[in-house]
Design a protein around this motif. Structure first.
Motif, PDB file in Angstrom:
ATOM      1  N   HIS A 123      -5.877   7.823  -9.090  1.00  0.00           N
ATOM      2  CA  HIS A 123      -7.104   7.258  -9.662  1.00  0.00           C
ATOM      3  C   HIS A 123      -7.357   7.698 -11.103  1.00  0.00           C
ATOM      4  O   HIS A 123      -7.805   6.903 -11.918  1.00  0.00           O
ATOM      5  N   ALA A 155      -9.135   1.502  -4.576  1.00  0.00           N
ATOM      6  CA  ALA A 155      -8.326   1.632  -3.353  1.00  0.00           C
ATOM      7  C   ALA A 155      -8.276   3.091  -2.913  1.00  0.00           C
ATOM      8  O   ALA A 155      -8.058   3.986  -3.729  1.00  0.00           O
ATOM      9  N   ASP A 156      -8.457   3.314  -1.616  1.00  0.00           N
ATOM     10  CA  ASP A 156      -8.497   4.701  -1.129  1.00  0.00           C
ATOM     11  C   ASP A 156      -7.163   5.165  -0.536  1.00  0.00           C
ATOM     12  O   ASP A 156      -7.093   6.244   0.039  1.00  0.00           O
ATOM     13  N   TRP A 157      -6.101   4.392  -0.696  1.00  0.00           N
ATOM     14  CA  TRP A 157      -4.834   4.736  -0.056  1.00  0.00           C
ATOM     15  C   TRP A 157      -3.812   5.358  -1.013  1.00  0.00           C
ATOM     16  O   TRP A 157      -2.659   5.570  -0.651  1.00  0.00           O
ATOM     17  N   HIS A 158      -4.218   5.651  -2.251  1.00  0.00           N
ATOM     18  CA  HIS A 158      -3.299   6.312  -3.188  1.00  0.00           C
ATOM     19  C   HIS A 158      -4.031   7.458  -3.864  1.00  0.00           C
ATOM     20  O   HIS A 158      -5.217   7.670  -3.621  1.00  0.00           O
ATOM     21  N   THR A 159      -3.312   8.203  -4.718  1.00  0.00           N
ATOM     22  CA  THR A 159      -3.905   9.384  -5.355  1.00  0.00           C
ATOM     23  C   THR A 159      -3.751   9.370  -6.874  1.00  0.00           C
ATOM     24  O   THR A 159      -3.719  10.422  -7.509  1.00  0.00           O
ATOM     25  N   PRO A 163     -12.932  10.478  -4.260  1.00  0.00           N
ATOM     26  CA  PRO A 163     -11.949  10.257  -3.186  1.00  0.00           C
ATOM     27  C   PRO A 163     -11.728  11.565  -2.424  1.00  0.00           C
ATOM     28  O   PRO A 163     -11.861  12.651  -2.991  1.00  0.00           O
ATOM     29  N   GLU A 164     -11.392  11.425  -1.160  1.00  0.00           N
ATOM     30  CA  GLU A 164     -11.231  12.598  -0.298  1.00  0.00           C
ATOM     31  C   GLU A 164     -10.282  13.640  -0.892  1.00  0.00           C
ATOM     32  O   GLU A 164     -10.561  14.832  -0.859  1.00  0.00           O
ATOM     33  N   TYR A 165      -9.177  13.192  -1.476  1.00  0.00           N
ATOM     34  CA  TYR A 165      -8.189  14.139  -1.995  1.00  0.00           C
ATOM     35  C   TYR A 165      -8.695  14.895  -3.224  1.00  0.00           C
ATOM     36  O   TYR A 165      -8.087  15.876  -3.646  1.00  0.00           O
ATOM     37  N   ARG A 173       0.844  -1.208   0.000  1.00  0.00           N
ATOM     38  CA  ARG A 173       0.000   0.000   0.000  1.00  0.00           C
ATOM     39  C   ARG A 173       0.870   1.245   0.000  1.00  0.00           C
ATOM     40  O   ARG A 173       0.663   2.174   0.779  1.00  0.00           O
ATOM     41  N   ASP A 174       1.822   1.270  -0.904  1.00  0.00           N
ATOM     42  CA  ASP A 174       2.768   2.379  -1.007  1.00  0.00           C
ATOM     43  C   ASP A 174       2.366   3.259  -2.190  1.00  0.00           C
ATOM     44  O   ASP A 174       2.610   2.923  -3.341  1.00  0.00           O
ATOM     45  N   ALA A 175       1.727   4.394  -1.875  1.00  0.00           N
ATOM     46  CA  ALA A 175       1.194   5.279  -2.920  1.00  0.00           C
ATOM     47  C   ALA A 175       2.301   5.837  -3.818  1.00  0.00           C
ATOM     48  O   ALA A 175       2.117   5.940  -5.035  1.00  0.00           O
TER      49      ALA A 175
END
Length: 178
Positions: free
Chosen positions: A95, A89-93, A122-124, A57-59
Motif C-alpha cells: 500500500h 485492496a486488503d490482500w496485498h502489502t 491495514p492489518e499488517y 490476487r497474487d500479492a
C-alpha cells in the motif's frame, strides 16, 4: 507467462535483480527482463504483470509488477485505475508503494482513494504507530492541485490521530491553503 499464471520463481528472481542494491547497483538490466518476457516496453510489461497479478490476487506478483514499473520509470495515466484499486485492496502489502505512485501521478481522480488510505490501517500495518501509510497518502494529496485535494486535507486536519492532523496541516501550509 500466459494470462492467469503466477510468475515462476526464476521470473521473480529475474525481476528482483532489477532492485537497486545499495553499494552494488542492479544485477540485471531492464532490457534483459523485457527480453525474457518478450516485451519491448517496460511500462507495457509492468501494466500487463500488474493486471494479471490483480486478477489472481497474487500479492507477490503485484510486488514484482511494481518493481518492473519503478525500474522502467513508467508513470503513465494507464496505471491510475489499477493503482486506485490496489490502494483499497486488503490482500496485498504494498500500500505504501501504491500510494506513493498515486502521488506521482497527481491525478484528482486519486483523491478519494488517497483520503481513504490516510484513514485506513491495514492489518499488517497495525503495529505502525508512525502511520507511514497515512503520511504518504497525505503527502500524495498535497501534490495534487485543486479543490478536491484541499478539501480532503482539510477533513484530515480534524482527524483524531495527531500524526494525521499534523501532516494535513503541513500540506495545507505548504500549499498556502491554511
Amino acid at each position: 507467462m500466459g494470462g492467469g499464471q503466477a510468475m515462476t520463481p526464476e521470473e521473480r528472481d529475474l525481476v528482483m535483480d532489477l532492485v537497486l542494491v545499495p553499494g552494488k547497483g542492479r544485477t540485471r538490466t531492464l532490457d534483459e527482463v523485457l527480453a525474457h518476457f518478450g516485451e519491448s516496453d517496460g511500462g507495457v510489461l509492468a501494466l500487463r504483470l500488474l493486471r494479471d497479478a490483480m486478477e489472481r490476487r497474487d500479492a507477490d506478483d503485484v510486488e514484482m509488477a511494481l518493481i518492473v514499473k519503478a525500474a522502467a520509470g513508467a508513470s503513465g495515466e494507464e496505471f491510475l485505475e489499477p493503482l486506485i484499486e490496489l490502494s483499497r485492496a486488503d490482500w496485498h502489502t504494498r500500500h505504501e508503494d501504491v500510494v506513493r505512485m498515486l502521488g506521482k501521478l497527481r491525478s484528482p481522480r486519486a483523491v478519494p482513494a488517497l483520503r481513504e488510505a490516510a484513514r485506513w490501517v491495514p492489518e499488517y500495518l497495525d503495529w505502525d504507530e508512525n502511520r507511514a501509510l497515512a503520511v504518504k497518502a497525505i503527502w500524495a494529496l498535497g501534490a495534487i492541485t485543486g479543490a478536491e485535494a484541499r478539501e480532503a486535507l482539510e477533513g484530515l486536519r480534524d482527524d483524531e490521530n495527531e500524526i494525521i492532523r499534523e501532516n494535513a496541516v503541513k500540506q495545507l501550509a505548504r500549499r498556502g491553503e491554511l
